[in-house]
Design a protein around this motif. Structure first.
Motif, short mmCIF file in Angstrom:
data_model
loop_
_atom_site.label_atom_id
_atom_site.label_comp_id
_atom_site.label_asym_id
_atom_site.label_seq_id
_atom_site.Cartn_x
_atom_site.Cartn_y
_atom_site.Cartn_z
N LEU A 1 -35.04 12.17 -15.44
CA LEU A 1 -35.37 13.37 -14.22
C LEU A 1 -34.16 13.76 -12.85
CD1 LEU A 1 -38.65 15.34 -13.16
CD2 LEU A 1 -38.89 13.03 -11.86
N LEU A 2 -33.84 14.74 -12.92
CA LEU A 2 -33.23 15.79 -12.06
C LEU A 2 -33.79 16.08 -10.74
CD1 LEU A 2 -30.52 17.28 -14.67
CD2 LEU A 2 -30.02 15.35 -13.88
N LEU A 3 -33.65 14.94 -9.98
CA LEU A 3 -34.55 15.67 -7.81
C LEU A 3 -33.01 17.15 -7.86
CD1 LEU A 3 -34.88 12.42 -7.03
CD2 LEU A 3 -36.24 13.54 -7.87
N GLY A 4 -32.27 16.85 -8.08
CA GLY A 4 -31.44 17.53 -7.23
C GLY A 4 -31.88 17.88 -6.29
N LEU A 5 -32.21 19.33 -5.61
CA LEU A 5 -32.40 19.04 -3.57
C LEU A 5 -33.97 19.33 -3.81
CD1 LEU A 5 -30.78 21.87 -2.68
CD2 LEU A 5 -30.19 19.45 -2.42
N SER A 6 -34.96 18.95 -4.49
CA SER A 6 -36.46 18.41 -4.57
C SER A 6 -36.57 17.94 -3.51
CB SER A 6 -36.86 17.16 -5.82
OG SER A 6 -36.38 16.21 -5.43
N GLU B 1 -37.19 1.80 -17.33
CA GLU B 1 -37.71 2.68 -17.70
C GLU B 1 -37.37 3.30 -15.71
OE1 GLU B 1 -41.80 1.05 -17.16
OE2 GLU B 1 -41.75 0.55 -19.35
N ASN B 2 -36.28 3.13 -15.44
CA ASN B 2 -36.26 3.82 -14.28
C ASN B 2 -34.85 4.87 -14.70
OD1 ASN B 2 -35.34 4.62 -11.44
ND2 ASN B 2 -33.67 3.23 -10.87
N ASN B 3 -35.91 6.38 -14.54
CA ASN B 3 -35.03 7.83 -15.15
C ASN B 3 -34.95 8.32 -14.14
OD1 ASN B 3 -38.40 8.56 -14.97
ND2 ASN B 3 -38.53 9.61 -16.49
N VAL B 4 -35.37 8.48 -12.92
CA VAL B 4 -34.95 9.11 -11.99
C VAL B 4 -33.98 9.42 -11.51
CG1 VAL B 4 -35.81 9.87 -9.76
CG2 VAL B 4 -37.66 9.09 -11.24
N ILE B 5 -32.67 10.25 -11.71
CA ILE B 5 -31.49 10.75 -11.48
C ILE B 5 -31.22 11.22 -10.00
CG2 ILE B 5 -29.04 11.66 -12.16
CD1 ILE B 5 -30.05 11.08 -14.65
N ASN B 6 -31.16 10.90 -9.37
CA ASN B 6 -30.78 11.90 -7.70
C ASN B 6 -29.61 12.19 -7.78
OD1 ASN B 6 -31.29 12.46 -5.68
ND2 ASN B 6 -31.50 10.68 -3.73
N HIS B 7 -29.38 13.32 -8.53
CA HIS B 7 -28.39 14.21 -8.19
C HIS B 7 -29.32 15.74 -8.81
CE1 HIS B 7 -24.53 15.45 -9.34
NE2 HIS B 7 -23.71 14.00 -8.29
N PHE B 8 -27.66 16.52 -8.89
CA PHE B 8 -28.01 18.37 -9.99
C PHE B 8 -27.59 17.76 -11.02
CE2 PHE B 8 -26.33 19.27 -5.90
CZ PHE B 8 -27.61 20.15 -5.49
N THR B 9 -26.74 17.00 -11.70
CA THR B 9 -27.04 16.83 -13.06
C THR B 9 -26.65 15.27 -13.50
OG1 THR B 9 -24.77 16.79 -13.14
CG2 THR B 9 -25.65 19.11 -12.92
N CYS B 10 -26.86 14.89 -14.94
CA CYS B 10 -26.09 13.52 -15.57
C CYS B 10 -24.79 13.24 -14.91
CB CYS B 10 -26.02 13.75 -16.74
SG CYS B 10 -28.30 13.83 -16.91
N GLU B 11 -24.56 13.31 -13.93
CA GLU B 11 -23.57 12.29 -13.17
C GLU B 11 -22.99 11.72 -13.92
OE1 GLU B 11 -20.28 11.18 -10.87
OE2 GLU B 11 -22.42 10.96 -10.01
#
Length: 317
Positions: A13-18, A170-180
């Motif tokens: 899950l990509l957070l981006g600017l959520s 199970e930690n799938n939250v990426i705090n980014h725009f992309t899979c950096e």
């Protein structure tokens, strides 16, 4: 084996600017506009370098490669970022994340080497002009570009494989725009010493070494220019190098900030990526590829003339 280590994620899950929902539409418009400039600007440069005979030289061959790379790099991440901003669809499959990481890292690594090759080309052209056609023959500069692409691809395969084999618990939250890659490594729930070591080696080979080539090339170029008796010659030499040097400063200024500090405490520290870090990543990923064709068009007379001629061509009725 610990049950946690057997966890296999199906998606991220990509957070981006959520966390800033009110400005997401603004970012969508801005990023879309910049992406269109990237496609049009670099596309025009590639077309000009192919069809204008005045640009059939090593310098513009490398420039064409750089433009193609910028289009490829932005196209690997920007469309998914735009979709997430406008549709709130923020999930990306595990395999999709791996592919995005591979292309992003490969293009970044290749660009570092290409910029070093371009600096060496300028060094030979200005410091050894009589031997330039021999040293920078067609076979040589095609081989130099091929080595850059191949090395960048191999480096990315190694880094992506090492990153995506890690257990994420199970930690799938990426705090980014992309899979950096650095953002993904923060999710790992195991020792990442091997990743840190290989990334340090990668930094030396793809950041430090090309930067040294660029630095010493321009030291010799500056020394040669200052010894020229002709003011016209000095101005011409400066003008051929200024565009490349400007691109190098912008590119390395952002990429060194992002990748030259893979410390374990940063990767295992707090998971919140600051907004400023995200914006710097955005600058590296979209703004730099957008600026490249603009800089080369404004600072290089040959490119400016070729682009102007290409844009003024009328279609055959």
């Amino acid at each position: 084996m610990d049950k946690i280590n057997q966890t296999f994620l199906l998606e991220f899950l990509l957070l981006g600017l959520s966390e800033y929902p009110k400005i997401e539409i603004v970012y969508f418009v801005v990023i879309l506009s910049m992406y269109l400039v990237v496609l049009i600007g670099n596309g025009v440069l590639i077309t000009a370098s192919i069809f204008d005979s005045h640009l059939h030289s090593p310098m513009y061959f490398f420039l064409g490669n750089l433009s193609f790379l910028d289009i490829y790099y932005t196209s690997s991440s920007v469309p998914s970022t735009l979709v997430s901003l406008i549709s709130k669809k923020r999930n990306i499959s595990f395999s999709g994340c791996a592919v995005q990481m591979f292309f992003g890292f490969a293009m970044g690594s290749t660009e570092c080497l290409l910029l070093g090759m371009m600096a060496f080309d300028r060094y030979v052209a200005i410091c050894n002009p009589l031997r330039y056609p021999v040293i920078m023959s067609k076979v040589v500069y095609i081989l130099m570009a091929s080595v850059s692409w191949l090395s960048g691809g191999i480096n990315s395969i190694v880094q992506t494989s090492l990153a995506m084999r890690l257990p994420f618990c199970e930690n799938n939250v990426i705090n980014h725009f992309t899979c950096e890659i650095l953002a993904v490594l923060k999710l790992a729930c195991t020792d990442i010493s091997l990743n840190i070591i290989t990334m340090m080696v990668s930094n030396m080979a793809f950041l430090v070494l090309p930067l040294l080539v660029i630095f010493f090339s321009y030291m010799f170029i500056l020394y040669t220019i200052l010894r020229m008796n002709s003011a016209t010659g000095r101005h011409k030499a400066f003008s051929t190098c200024s565009a490349h040097l400007t691109v190098v400063i912008i590119f390395y200024g952002t990429i060194l900030f992002m990748y030259a500090k893979p410390k374990s405490q940063e990767l295992h520290g707090e998971n919140k990526l600051q907004a400023s870090d995200k914006l710097i990543s955005l600058f590296y990923g979209v703004v730099t590829p957008m600026l490249n064709p603009i800089i080369y068009s404004l600072r290089n007379k040959d490119v400016k003339a070729a682009v102007k001629y290409l844009l003024n061509q009328k279609p055959i009725q």
